[in-house]
Motif scaffolding. Structure first.
Motif, PDB file in Angstrom:
ATOM      1  N   ARG A 195     -19.006 -32.143  40.374  1.00 58.39           N
ATOM      2  CA  ARG A 195     -19.706 -30.908  40.353  1.00 58.39           C
ATOM      3  C   ARG A 195     -18.776 -29.692  39.637  1.00 58.39           C
ATOM      4  O   ARG A 195     -19.138 -29.228  38.857  1.00 58.39           O
ATOM      5  N   LEU A 196     -17.625 -29.939  39.985  1.00 55.95           N
ATOM      6  CA  LEU A 196     -16.691 -29.040  39.271  1.00 55.95           C
ATOM      7  C   LEU A 196     -16.561 -29.206  37.940  1.00 55.95           C
ATOM      8  O   LEU A 196     -16.307 -28.251  36.984  1.00 55.95           O
ATOM      9  N   GLY A 237     -17.775 -27.524  32.284  1.00 49.93           N
ATOM     10  CA  GLY A 237     -18.343 -27.856  30.940  1.00 49.93           C
ATOM     11  C   GLY A 237     -19.502 -26.669  30.617  1.00 49.93           C
ATOM     12  O   GLY A 237     -19.482 -26.225  29.468  1.00 49.93           O
ATOM     13  N   THR A 238     -20.311 -26.213  31.641  1.00 46.85           N
ATOM     14  CA  THR A 238     -21.269 -25.215  31.260  1.00 46.85           C
ATOM     15  C   THR A 238     -20.556 -23.704  30.858  1.00 46.85           C
ATOM     16  O   THR A 238     -20.887 -23.163  30.088  1.00 46.85           O
ATOM     17  N   THR A 239     -19.377 -23.347  31.808  1.00 48.70           N
ATOM     18  CA  THR A 239     -18.755 -22.488  31.437  1.00 48.70           C
ATOM     19  C   THR A 239     -18.214 -22.349  30.056  1.00 48.70           C
ATOM     20  O   THR A 239     -18.226 -21.346  29.276  1.00 48.70           O
ATOM     21  N   PHE A 240     -17.447 -23.371  29.666  1.00 47.86           N
ATOM     22  CA  PHE A 240     -17.125 -23.550  28.230  1.00 47.86           C
ATOM     23  C   PHE A 240     -18.177 -23.185  27.212  1.00 47.86           C
ATOM     24  O   PHE A 240     -17.851 -22.767  26.015  1.00 47.86           O
ATOM     25  N   ARG A 241     -19.334 -23.858  27.446  1.00 48.34           N
ATOM     26  CA  ARG A 241     -20.394 -23.861  26.554  1.00 48.34           C
ATOM     27  C   ARG A 241     -20.811 -22.212  26.508  1.00 48.34           C
ATOM     28  O   ARG A 241     -21.205 -21.812  25.322  1.00 48.34           O
ATOM     29  N   ALA A 285     -21.102 -17.238  23.353  1.00 49.13           N
ATOM     30  CA  ALA A 285     -20.762 -15.984  23.359  1.00 49.13           C
ATOM     31  C   ALA A 285     -19.808 -15.554  22.172  1.00 49.13           C
ATOM     32  O   ALA A 285     -20.079 -14.496  21.569  1.00 49.13           O
ATOM     33  N   VAL A 286     -18.786 -16.465  21.953  1.00 50.59           N
ATOM     34  CA  VAL A 286     -18.027 -15.954  20.746  1.00 50.59           C
ATOM     35  C   VAL A 286     -18.565 -16.398  19.472  1.00 50.59           C
ATOM     36  O   VAL A 286     -18.644 -15.373  18.594  1.00 50.59           O
TER      37      VAL A 286
END
Length: 259
Positions: A13-14, A19-23, A28-29
Motif C-alpha cells: 500500500r505504501l 508511486g502515485t505521489t511521484f506521478r 505538476a512540474v
C-alpha cells in the motif's frame, strides 16, 4: 502506517501511495513548465517572434523537401522483361538505388553468365541462384517501399516477379533432384548424373529470363550500355540444338563472376 510488513517485506500500500505521489508531482512540474513556456512566447519581442517563426518554417521546409523527394519526383520508365509484357514503372531515387543493387546482384553471378557443357559445376550454379534469391529478398526487406502511383509498377514488383516466376520454379525443380543424386552417390562425379545435361539446358533457359530482368533493373537504375557491362548476351535456342552446346554469344565478358 508501517513501511514494512512483518518479516521485513515492503508494504504494497505504501509503495502504491509513493508511486502515485511521484506521478502527481511529475505532472505538476510538467504543467508548470508548459505554462511558463506558453507565457514566455506571448511576451517575446517582434525580433524573437520572427526568429521562432523562421525556425519553424525552416523545419517544415526540410520535411516538405524530403516528402517531395520520396513521392513527387517519380519518373516513368517503360520496361519489357520475360514473362511480362511492356510495363510502365514509376521510379524515384530510392527505387533507382534498389534497382542498381539488383542489377549488380544479377550480372555478377552465374544467373546471367553462361555455363557451358564442359565448364563449371551445376552445384555451384544452383548455390549461386539460391544466393541471388536470398539477397533479393533481403534487399527488398531492408529498403523502404516505393511510393505507388496508379499508372505505374514499382521496382519491388519486378524483383518479386523474378523470384516467383523465374528463380523459384527452377530451384524447386532441380535442387531436390541434384540433392537426391548427391545423397545416393556421395563420392560420385556430377558428370555421372543422368539429368546433368537436362539441368544445364534448364539453367540456360532461366539465365535468359534473368538476363531480361537484369536489363530491366538497369533501365530503372539509369545504367547506360548495360549489355556491354554484362558482357555475354544469351543467344536464342536454335531449333534442334543439343543440350550440351555452349549457348552464348560474347560481347566482351566480365573479368570475374561471383557464385
Amino acid at each position: 502506517m508501517s513501511a514494512t510488513q512483518p518479516g521485513g517485506a515492503p508494504n504494497p500500500r505504501l509503495r502504491v501511495l509513493r508511486g502515485t505521489t511521484f506521478r502527481l508531482l511529475g505532472a505538476a512540474v510538467i504543467g508548470a513548465l508548459t505554462g511558463l513556456a506558453v507565457f514566455s512566447l506571448t511576451q517575446v519581442t517582434n525580433r524573437s517572434l520572427f526568429a521562432i517563426t523562421g525556425g519553424v518554417a525552416g523545419a517544415a521546409a526540410v520535411l516538405a523537401v524530403q516528402w517531395y523527394q520520396r513521392t513527387a519526383r517519380l519518373t516513368e520508365v517503360k520496361v519489357t522483361v520475360p514473362q511480362l509484357s511492356e510495363l510502365t514503372f514509376a521510379v524515384n531515387n530510392d527505387a533507382r538505388q534498389v534497382a542498381w543493387q539488383m542489377f549488380v546482384e544479377t550480372v555478377t553471378r552465374v544467373s546471367t553468365q553462361p555455363l557451358a557443357s564442359d565448364q563449371g559445376v551445376v552445384r555451384e550454379a544452383l548455390s549461386s541462384m539460391y544466393g541471388l534469391f536470398a539477397t533479393t529478398r533481403e534487399t527488398l526487406k531492408a529498403s523502404r517501399p516505393t511510393a505507388t502511383v496508379p499508372s505505374g509498377q514499382t521496382v519491388e514488383y519486378l524483383a518479386i516477379t523474378m523470384l516467383n516466376q523465374a528463380l523459384r520454379p527452377f530451384l524447386s525443380q532441380w535442387h531436390p533432384r541434384l540433392q537426391e543424386f548427391e545423397r545416393a552417390h556421395p563420392d560420385g562425379q556430377e558428370s555421372a548424373w543422368p539429368e546433368n545435361a537436362a539441368c544445364r539446358a534448364a539453367l540456360r533457359e532461366v539465365q535468359r529470363d534473368i538476363y531480361g530482368y537484369a536489363i530491366g533493373f538497369a533501365r530503372l537504375a539509369g545504367v547506360r550500355e548495360a549489355e556491354a557491362l554484362i558482357g555475354v548476351v544469351p543467344a536464342p535456342r536454335l531449333p534442334g540444338a543439343g543440350d550440351g552446346g555452349d549457348d552464348r554469344s560474347s560481347t566482351g565478358g566480365l573479368p570475374r563472376t561471383r557464385s
